[in-house]
Design an enzyme around this catalytic site. Structure first.
Site, short mmCIF file in Angstrom:
data_model
loop_
_atom_site.label_atom_id
_atom_site.label_comp_id
_atom_site.label_asym_id
_atom_site.label_seq_id
_atom_site.Cartn_x
_atom_site.Cartn_y
_atom_site.Cartn_z
N TYR A 151 43.31 10.39 24.62
CA TYR A 151 44.70 10.48 25.45
C TYR A 151 45.43 9.02 25.13
O TYR A 151 45.34 8.52 24.04
CB TYR A 151 44.36 10.93 26.49
CG TYR A 151 45.65 11.46 27.35
CD1 TYR A 151 46.26 12.27 26.80
CD2 TYR A 151 46.13 10.86 28.71
CE1 TYR A 151 47.53 13.11 27.26
CE2 TYR A 151 46.97 11.44 29.27
CZ TYR A 151 47.84 12.38 28.77
OH TYR A 151 49.11 12.66 29.14
N LYS B 252 38.07 40.13 21.32
CA LYS B 252 38.54 39.95 20.06
C LYS B 252 38.28 38.41 19.54
O LYS B 252 38.11 38.14 18.63
CB LYS B 252 39.96 40.11 19.83
CG LYS B 252 40.52 40.45 18.54
CD LYS B 252 39.77 41.61 17.81
CE LYS B 252 40.44 41.98 16.40
NZ LYS B 252 41.71 42.79 16.27
N ALA C 96 50.26 53.74 14.48
CA ALA C 96 50.36 52.59 13.71
C ALA C 96 49.16 52.25 12.65
O ALA C 96 49.51 52.00 11.32
CB ALA C 96 50.20 51.40 14.54
#
Length: 767
Positions: A42, A97, A200
């Site tokens: 950082y 997924k 689809a």
């Protein structure tokens, strides 16, 4: 809701909630232990890569995770078979997924659920967050909006975008179709195709078939209203493309003389009569899930010449999207593609089709219980467990991206790239899935000798419900029944309590058989009868007498106290001088086999050689080629002490009498695991340039301590100890093993029983 469904519901909810909610998390990839590390991670160090990216945004791939990060994005309007359930309710699916992306292709995922059904707002949201990602996977968005969303995002973004619901099924089924046509000796330009479904996936499939040469005039598509004809009013643009001029209205009419049926609709709409009306060698892809348009068994019974695929894993030729999307994105990300175009999709199709024609690795044959999978009617697409997928599909996609101009980075050394891809598979649990899948191909009867322990009973329930094996439960019947009720284990499973009079006939038989085998070793018939009231003795005799195929025990007792009676009752396999134990560790570098972790305290050199032989055989049983390091505190003769010289003796013996085994040592563990170090210092070694997957330890101290340290410090999953050299399939748990560990050992026991059955059968045939 049935009790079975209610139980599944509860298990699914616990799985997603415990030990922490969700299925994916973010973990650091850099050091963060010191103040200096944090200053680099950082402020102030982070400013440097920021400035480099400001100069050239492509540097984001160099200094951030963008190049391996995919967004899985949905608005929850078409989630699985659940319909429009909203973005929050879609999140578990999107996390799932993400998990598949990670375990199959090592791609990191952020799942993003967008709370809008407005196409413009959805597209605007995705475009605004796109700089974060290297690719975008659209998921579970209803048609026709899905078509518009994908089309516009592909046009307006410079990273790969794919709606997997459309293209995943299209790519996998196209590969299967090309191979099926080759087997049927038909040309895609000539075939008549019937497509049931106009969503689809159906539209995308049919477009891709056309891209490979299917003729529009030979295609008939149906939706819920029947055949889509040009004279029908109010057709969407997608449906209009596939509207036919033929004067037909029903699926039955459409299928007459058709060569191919593609089902993406609902269950049981194709009858045997319809199937019989199709052309010779009909190709039927009935992909409705969970129940296909015609049941597999019914279809193959109706037409012997059929070539059939479904979406189910319990039949040949599963059209499974996991064969596609992880590997397509992997290839696209690795060349920083700006899109996933038709050339890349077609390359994936051809790679999958070609892979099915190549010789199948033994690991895959073993996983599916096949003698040898060969290209043919029941094998037209690769299996999801095939480890070659990651080395075959991404390179094909990456090459297509480069050749079509979609890539912004190039790959020069393809052999190195494929090696890197294979290395990405090291950190998942495929071996567990392979093991359990193999067990399911031929389940065996497993005695659980401590079934009145809750965790053992839970494991037996999973073994039964998953089809891994057929449990036999030993213990106090009243306790087992009470626990079964508590966990809703309602199946009628055999329960035996050896202490009750109910089983006296069996006990007497087992006692006499045991006494006959041990009467010259000081055992009286009375003692034998007494021992048969003990579960482990009774269970072992069940296996000996063929009343069970395998035995799992040891959950509630110390390992030594269980091993001794097993050695006494079951005994060693023919030709075996020493029994040993091996642990399979699931590590970030892949599966590692460690021996001897539980039995032999200080084996001699010859005994170490025998342990190495047994371990090598078992590693092959799991479908791997053993690459064995014989470990010590010294390297190749650097120590004169007997602790090291016995390992050298073992290696000398193995090199002389078993030159086919890839083994070397004595060797320190860091050299065994670090290929570069080994190649640099000891290029003469048989292990140089190879990836060690098996380690034989010089004594029980080192082996047992190592595997338990790996398990606790690295959180590596462990399967074992797996007993080697026993006459029958007997496997002993570590004290207090987890439910998962018990299930895995049960799967090992089943596979062990399968192997021993094959060996016995082969021996009988020889005689």
């Amino acid at each position: 809701m049935t009790k079975k469904n209610n139980k599944l519901r509860r298990e699914a909810l616990v799985y997603h909630a415990k030990p922490q909610p969700g299925k994916i998390k973010v973990v650091p990839t850099k050091r963060y232990t010191t103040q200096r590390d944090l200053a680099l991670a950082y402020s102030p160090g982070v400013a440097e890569p920021c400035l480099e990216i400001e100069k050239d945004v492509r540097n984001a791939y160099k200094y951030t995770s963008k190049g391996n990060l995919v967004a899985v994005i949905s608005n929850g309007t078409a989630v699985l078979g659940l319909g429009d359930i909203g973005p929050e309710a879609a999140k578990p699916v999107m996390e799932g997924k993400g998990l598949l992306f990670k375990i199959f292709a090592d791609i990191d995922v952020f799942d993003i659920e967008v709370d809008t059904k407005d196409v413009d707002k959805f597209i605007e949201t995705v475009k605004n967050i796109a700089p974060t990602f290297g690719g975008i996977n659209l998921e579970d968005i209803k048609a026709p909006e899905a078509f518009e969303i994908e089309r516009r995002l592909k046009e307006e973004l410079d990273i790969p975008v794919m709606h997997d619901d459309q293209h995943g099924t299209a790519i996998i089924s196209a590969a299967a179709l090309l191979n099926a046509l080759e087997i049927a000796e038909k040309r895609i330009e000539d075939i008549k195709i019937v497509v049931s479904g106009a969503g689809a996936a159906a539209v995308s499939c049919t477009k891709l078939y056309k891209a490979f040469g299917a003729k529009a005039e030979n295609i008939v598509m149906l939706d819920s209203k029947g055949v889509i004809r040009k004279d029908r009013e109010n057709l969407s643009g997608e449906k209009l493309e596939f509207a036919t001029e033929r004067k037909i209205d029903t699926l039955e009419e459409a299928l007459k003389d058709a060569d191919v049926f593609i089902g993406l609709s609902i269950a049981d709409i194709v009858s045997p009569g319809m199937l019989l009306s199709m052309a010779d060698n009909p190709i039927v892809f009935a992909m409705a899930n969970p129940n296909p348009e015609i049941a597999y068994d019914l279809a193959v019974a109706t037409r012997k010449d059929i070539i059939m695929a479904t979406g189910r894993s319990d039949h040949p030729n599963q059209v499974n999207n996991v064969l596609g999307f992880p590997f397509i994105f992997r290839g696209a990300l690795d060349v920083r593609a700006t899109k996933i175009n038709e050339e890349m999709k077609k390359a994936a199709v051809l790679a999958l089709a070609e892979l099915a024609k190549e010789t199948v690795p033994e690991q895959v044959n073993i996983a599916y219980g096949e003698t040898k999978l060969n290209f043919g009617r029941e094998y037209i697409i690769p299996k999801p467990f095939d480890p070659r997928l990651i080395a075959k599909v991404p390179p094909a996609v990456a090459k297509a991206a480069m050749e079509s101009g979609a890539a912004t980075a190039s790959i020069d050394d393809w052999e190195k790239y494929e090696d890197e891809l294979m290395q990405r598979l090291g950190n998942d649990n495929k071996i567990v899935r392979l093991l359990q899948n193999r067990a399911k191909t031929n389940p065996k009867r497993i005695v659980f000798a401590e079934a009145d322990q809750l965790d053992v009973l839970k494991a037996a329930q999973i073994v039964h419900e998953e089809g891994i094996g057929h449990p036999i439960l030993l213990g106090r019947e009243d306790i087992i029944r009470e626990l079964k009720k508590e966990i809703e284990f309602e199946s009628d499973i055999p329960i035996i309590d050896p202490k009750t009079d109910e089983h006296n006939e069996k006990k007497d038989h087992y006692a006499r058989r045991y006494w006959e085998s041990r009467r010259r070793s000081g055992i009286t018939l009375y003692e034998a009868e007494k021992k048969m009231r003990e579960r482990n003795f009774f269970a072992a005799m069940m296996v000996n007498e063929g009343d069970a195929d395998a035995l799992v025990t040891g959950y509630s007792r110390s390992y030594p106290s269980v091993v001794k009676p097993m050695l006494e009752l079951i005994g060693k396999a023919k030709g075996t001088t020493k029994v040993a134990a091996m642990n399979l560790m699931i590590t970030e570098r892949g599966p590692m086999f460690l021996s001897d972790t539980s039995i032999n305290i200080d084996p001699t050199g010859r005994e170490l050689a025998k342990i190495a032989q047994m371990t090598a055989h078992t590693v092959k049983m799991f479908g791997f080629e053993p690459v064995i390091a014989m470990l010590s505190y010294s390297n190749f003769g650097s120590s004169p002490f007997p602790e090291a010289s016995k390992v050298r003796d073992a290696v000398t013996y193995l090199h002389k009498y078993h030159p086919d085994i890839i083994v070397d040592g004595e060797l320190q563990s860091d050299f065994a695991l670090n290929r570069d170090m080994l190649q640099d210092k000891f290029p003469f070694s048989k292990l140089a340039g190879k990836k060690v997957n098996t380690m034989i330890f010089p004594n029980l101290d080192s082996a047992n301590i190592t595997y338990k340290l790996m398990k606790e410090l690295n959180k590596a999953d462990s399967i074992g100890p797996i007993l080697l050299g026993m006459r029958k399939p007997v496997h002993i748990l570590q004290l207090g093993a987890s439910v998962e560990e018990i299930v895995n050992i049960a799967a090992v026991a089943v596979v062990d029983a399968q192997e021993k059955e094959k060996k016995e059968k082969a021996a009988k045939e020889e005689n």
